[in-house]
Scaffold this motif. Sequence first.
Motif, PDB file in Angstrom:
ATOM      1  N   GLY A   1     -22.139  34.087 -46.329  1.00 17.10           N
ATOM      2  CA  GLY A   1     -23.583  34.240 -46.147  1.00 17.10           C
ATOM      3  C   GLY A   1     -24.389  34.361 -47.429  1.00 17.10           C
ATOM      4  O   GLY A   1     -25.617  34.454 -47.387  1.00 17.10           O
ATOM      5  N   GLY A   2     -23.724  34.334 -48.565  1.00 18.76           N
ATOM      6  CA  GLY A   2     -24.417  34.511 -49.847  1.00 18.76           C
ATOM      7  C   GLY A   2     -25.395  33.395 -50.177  1.00 18.76           C
ATOM      8  O   GLY A   2     -26.284  33.554 -51.005  1.00 18.76           O
ATOM      9  N   CYS A   3     -25.229  32.249 -49.525  1.00 22.95           N
ATOM     10  CA  CYS A   3     -26.024  31.069 -49.861  1.00 22.95           C
ATOM     11  C   CYS A   3     -27.151  30.823 -48.859  1.00 22.95           C
ATOM     12  O   CYS A   3     -27.721  29.736 -48.825  1.00 22.95           O
ATOM     13  N   THR A   4     -27.466  31.844 -48.046  1.00 22.98           N
ATOM     14  CA  THR A   4     -28.448  31.658 -46.967  1.00 22.98           C
ATOM     15  C   THR A   4     -29.852  31.332 -47.493  1.00 22.98           C
ATOM     16  O   THR A   4     -30.368  32.026 -48.365  1.00 22.98           O
ATOM     17  N   VAL A   5     -30.441  30.265 -46.962  1.00 19.99           N
ATOM     18  CA  VAL A   5     -31.834  29.925 -47.255  1.00 19.99           C
ATOM     19  C   VAL A   5     -32.505  29.615 -45.910  1.00 19.99           C
ATOM     20  O   VAL A   5     -31.836  29.566 -44.875  1.00 19.99           O
ATOM     21  N   HIS A   6     -33.803  29.446 -45.932  1.00 18.48           N
ATOM     22  CA  HIS A   6     -34.491  29.032 -44.707  1.00 18.48           C
ATOM     23  C   HIS A   6     -34.815  27.551 -44.799  1.00 18.48           C
ATOM     24  O   HIS A   6     -35.352  27.097 -45.818  1.00 18.48           O
TER      25      HIS A   6
ATOM     26  N   PRO B   1     -32.661  30.204 -40.669  1.00 21.50           N
ATOM     27  CA  PRO B   1     -31.671  30.571 -41.682  1.00 21.50           C
ATOM     28  C   PRO B   1     -30.479  29.609 -41.636  1.00 21.50           C
ATOM     29  O   PRO B   1     -29.961  29.323 -40.562  1.00 21.50           O
ATOM     30  N   MET B   2     -30.101  29.099 -42.777  1.00 25.55           N
ATOM     31  CA  MET B   2     -28.982  28.160 -42.843  1.00 25.55           C
ATOM     32  C   MET B   2     -28.116  28.484 -44.045  1.00 25.55           C
ATOM     33  O   MET B   2     -28.617  28.961 -45.064  1.00 25.55           O
TER      34      MET B   2
ATOM     35  N   LEU C   1     -34.263  37.251 -39.064  1.00 24.35           N
ATOM     36  CA  LEU C   1     -34.140  38.061 -37.849  1.00 24.35           C
ATOM     37  C   LEU C   1     -35.506  38.623 -37.454  1.00 24.35           C
ATOM     38  O   LEU C   1     -35.920  38.515 -36.292  1.00 24.35           O
ATOM     39  N   LEU C   2     -36.221  39.192 -38.427  1.00 23.38           N
ATOM     40  CA  LEU C   2     -37.506  39.812 -38.100  1.00 23.38           C
ATOM     41  C   LEU C   2     -38.548  38.770 -37.712  1.00 23.38           C
ATOM     42  O   LEU C   2     -39.466  39.072 -36.951  1.00 23.38           O
ATOM     43  N   ASN C   3     -38.411  37.564 -38.200  1.00 21.02           N
ATOM     44  CA  ASN C   3     -39.333  36.506 -37.772  1.00 21.02           C
ATOM     45  C   ASN C   3     -39.162  36.227 -36.287  1.00 21.02           C
ATOM     46  O   ASN C   3     -40.127  36.015 -35.566  1.00 21.02           O
ATOM     47  N   GLU C   4     -37.911  36.259 -35.870  1.00 23.18           N
ATOM     48  CA  GLU C   4     -37.668  35.878 -34.472  1.00 23.18           C
ATOM     49  C   GLU C   4     -37.678  37.083 -33.542  1.00 23.18           C
ATOM     50  O   GLU C   4     -37.952  36.967 -32.356  1.00 23.18           O
TER      51      GLU C   4
ATOM     52  N   CYS D   1     -24.834  40.041 -52.840  1.00 24.86           N
ATOM     53  CA  CYS D   1     -25.018  39.655 -51.440  1.00 24.86           C
ATOM     54  C   CYS D   1     -26.491  39.733 -51.054  1.00 24.86           C
ATOM     55  O   CYS D   1     -26.885  39.264 -49.997  1.00 24.86           O
ATOM     56  N   THR D   2     -27.276  40.415 -51.904  1.00 19.92           N
ATOM     57  CA  THR D   2     -28.643  40.779 -51.526  1.00 19.92           C
ATOM     58  C   THR D   2     -29.523  39.585 -51.135  1.00 19.92           C
ATOM     59  O   THR D   2     -30.195  39.640 -50.099  1.00 19.92           O
ATOM     60  N   PRO D   3     -29.551  38.511 -51.925  1.00 17.04           N
ATOM     61  CA  PRO D   3     -30.414  37.388 -51.522  1.00 17.04           C
ATOM     62  C   PRO D   3     -30.072  36.866 -50.125  1.00 17.04           C
ATOM     63  O   PRO D   3     -30.978  36.671 -49.292  1.00 17.04           O
ATOM     64  N   GLY D   4     -28.803  36.693 -49.851  1.00 13.56           N
ATOM     65  CA  GLY D   4     -28.395  36.198 -48.534  1.00 13.56           C
ATOM     66  C   GLY D   4     -28.749  37.183 -47.441  1.00 13.56           C
ATOM     67  O   GLY D   4     -29.259  36.814 -46.373  1.00 13.56           O
ATOM     68  N   MET D   5     -28.492  38.460 -47.717  1.00 15.11           N
ATOM     69  CA  MET D   5     -28.796  39.502 -46.736  1.00 15.11           C
ATOM     70  C   MET D   5     -30.297  39.530 -46.428  1.00 15.11           C
ATOM     71  O   MET D   5     -30.706  39.666 -45.279  1.00 15.11           O
TER      72      MET D   5
END
Lengths: 807, 162
Positions: free
Chosen positions: B48-53, B58-59, B115-118, B104-108
């Motif tokens: 999940g470290g590479c999560t972007v929108h 989130p992808m 999550l909060l958007n949805e 991990c922070t950016p991905g988190m």
Amino acid sequence: MTPAERRYMSSDELRAVGSVAWRKDGVAKVTGAEQYAPDIALSRMWYARVLRSPHAHARITRIDTSVAEALGAVCLTFADIPKVKYNERIVSTPPHLYRDRYVLADKARHVGEAVAAVAAPTEALAEKALRAIKVDYEPLQTILNAEDSMRSGAEPIHASVRLGDAEIPIENNVAVTRSIQVGDIDKGFAESEFVIEREFTTHPIYHAQMETKSVVCRPEPDEAITVWATAQSIHNVRQLLGEIYSIPLHKVNVRRVALGGTFGSSIQVNSVIPICVGLALRALRPVKLVSTREEDMYDHVRYPTNIRLRLGLKRDGTLVAGHMRAIVDIGAHNIQAFPFLGVLAGFWASLYRLPHMKYEGRAVYTNRTPSCAMQGFGAPQVTFAVESLMDEIAHELGMDPIDLKLKNYVGLGGTFWGHGPTVQSIVRSDGVPELVGLGAKKIGWKERPRPGSQTGRYRRGIGMARGFHTSGVGHPKATGAEMIDYSGAFVKINEDGSVDVVQSLMDHGGGTLEAIAKIVADELGVPLEKVGLSPVDTRTTVYDVTTHATRGVYAGGAAAQKAARKAKAILLDYASRLLGVLPEALVIEPDVRLGQGVIHCPSLADRRITVGAVAKACQVNSWGTIAAVESLRQVNCPPAYVTYFVEVEVDTDTGNVRTRRAAIGSDCGTVVNPDLAAGQLTGGLSKGAGYALIEDCRWDAQTGELLSRGFWIDGKTPSVSESPLLEDVHTDFAKTYEPSGPFGAKGLGEASTNPCAGAYANALYNALGVRFYELPVTPEKILAALQRKEPAYDARDERRTAVAPAR
Amino acid sequence: MKPRVIHLTVNGEQREVSVSPNDLLLNVIREQEHLTGTKYGCGIGECGGCTVHIDGQPMLSCLVLAVAVDGRAIVTIEGLARNRQLDPVQEAFLDHSAVQCGFCTPGMIMMSRALLNENPRPTEHEVREFLRGCLCRCTGYVSIVRAVLAAAERGAGGEERS
Ligand code: FES
Ligand code: FES
């Protein structure tokens, strides 16, 4: 209690130590601006890849790089590297440093060992070139466990290694042994009225730090190099690179970058660092090497141990004698086997008083991923064994385990072995009784079930274990130092009253540097916001051994405090000139309104000046800069005690264990960063529970490949799903003050995980009435044990009460 | 492999980048856009470290080919704060000390933001469920879950500016 102690035990003072603020690197970290080694990008930079052995044990007979070179890549093989045998963890003193490796392997000793490397303009080309390298291997007998390795006739993994100036032969693949004796165990066991012996096995796990080990090296025009690397000590990286490549140290500059967690995995100068440097020196341009996750998993694991422990006691529970035999599988290289064998003995001797003890440790080479330090360095292993056995003894003797432990533990006035037999000091602060009391109350210790009394599908149990980690490596005994242990710092007061702290100390993320800033702020009497942590490199800082052994705050903080104290003396001296009052009559305090420190004489209302005004006056009058540099070795190595109480719930149908509640108590002396300290404890719980229950590293018996095949998920690093609910985790801190620590602080980090596995094992006993002597206690082992204990046990028996508790 | 030009909106800016058909979005973001806040942790969807929108979803950018997102809007961790004004989720992570090593922070944060958007008022259970795929070795997750719940409580849901 001295006035200073009183000041730091009370909370109503204006002080940075013990306060909670956004961490100084926080905004950079939440906005993605923080730079870690893999984030460094330079112009003209090439990318490196490493060719790794597919064989666990093989002679390398030929390497052909011609095709790779024709593709435009620069290659590096054993033929190209300096023939310097080195040890990557230069924390032990030279007489105790076992050196058995080269920059690239002369022989493949484990799957994943670096055999050759390439650098090319793009990562894709580097990968293509890598695949074009031909290596001929002559496979040798693969040895994957210590027992087989020591058998006569087993293939030698290292014929000899270097120690000091000598090449010493290795026999039966035994890298090193240590025996330690106190008193007379024959006499001790003869005097014992109750004797018990058990064998414990602990397993290797992967560190699973989020950042894979990375490095960037830039050759400079004057034959110097600049290096950015994942490292717990920038100075040790510098020194080892200087030694391997014969570069004078003033031409090796290692810059500090943030660490994406390490948990011990970068105490040593990581193997990718000298490889990348070798490539950069050949390519004569910047080269970047980022380990893949798979490569990283083949790089290091926690030391697995086999511990045979025999204890003798009086009927009243007084410990009399102990005998421990430990066999440690160190994998393919000896990174720190000698100190590891020492700390197994030392941490054992420091848990409970043993008038008579004998310890025999053996470290054995095998053809698997090298073992290296991981959070707790020997303490998680030995604490699991001792705390399990103490629990068992208490039940045998009909005592409450807490009473047995409090009766025997090494506390105030006792001798604590901070780092094996040569580093010992007297315990001067002890929060154990307080923590045990707190934890017992929070978890409901007295109401815990009787072991094995439950019959339903879901069974709950409460377990307790205690332990510690050392704070630093203290002062050696007169017999000679095995370990280097000091830090240095440079503190400078600027012309506006702000302060620069220039210190090469590394922060793994736990808040070490945050603590340094707070300590300096309070020592000088300036607000925390006015203290800056300078970006640093090896050229502009004094030595710091490495952030390990839970020494960052206790030892690194004390060094910073010493430098700040000296700067303060200079500051007060100049202030005294300006105010016309003796320096002894002056104090400095942060002034919220002015946003900086104010120097004043409490008895004379008109003598006030800000820190900035003094510094400015020094500049304007050309008196000089107010600055000081100091180094410090701590003499003590106080135990950072931790207690664990956990409640588990076992699903006897699946063997799954859920953590229902946990109460973790820490005695870290004065709590410097309350928020981050609590975070250390919850992190310790996650890693400790992973170690106790699910994480494992195993290798295919034929091929020596990791069974996880480098898939992180198969290493079973705990996710959020494994952590207890917010309201079920309690963290507490003892109200203690360590007289030798900066503002009363001692260590915390590594301690936070050490007793955890023991607490789980004891909780499982409480729930099921079964003892587990081998980690991890997986669902399979639990089901098998239940089947053995309850022959009528049937996992699918629906007649058993199957009421799932609310989640 | 022949490079191809694609068009992306990255943190609100129009970008034209030349990529190979096999280039991963993660590498394009890190190496061509020089946005190194998006992290490589495993490259295969484990951490999940590479999560972007991507268009608000989130992808894992390590599992997305750059050519597959031609014409789409990407938001990375660098795009959450505007004019030095932190997103409430970022603030909550700092307030609750949910940042240790920070890798991990950016991905988190990107995952929590999604999550909060949805779901602007998630329960603790929902937070845990949503963040299951993001590994953190430092914190034990307690402070992270607390931070996300606190951000929700502050009404951080649905505030993302893109
Ligand atoms: S890097 Fe994409 S999930 Fe790990
Ligand atoms: S803060 Fe280090 S991995 Fe999460």
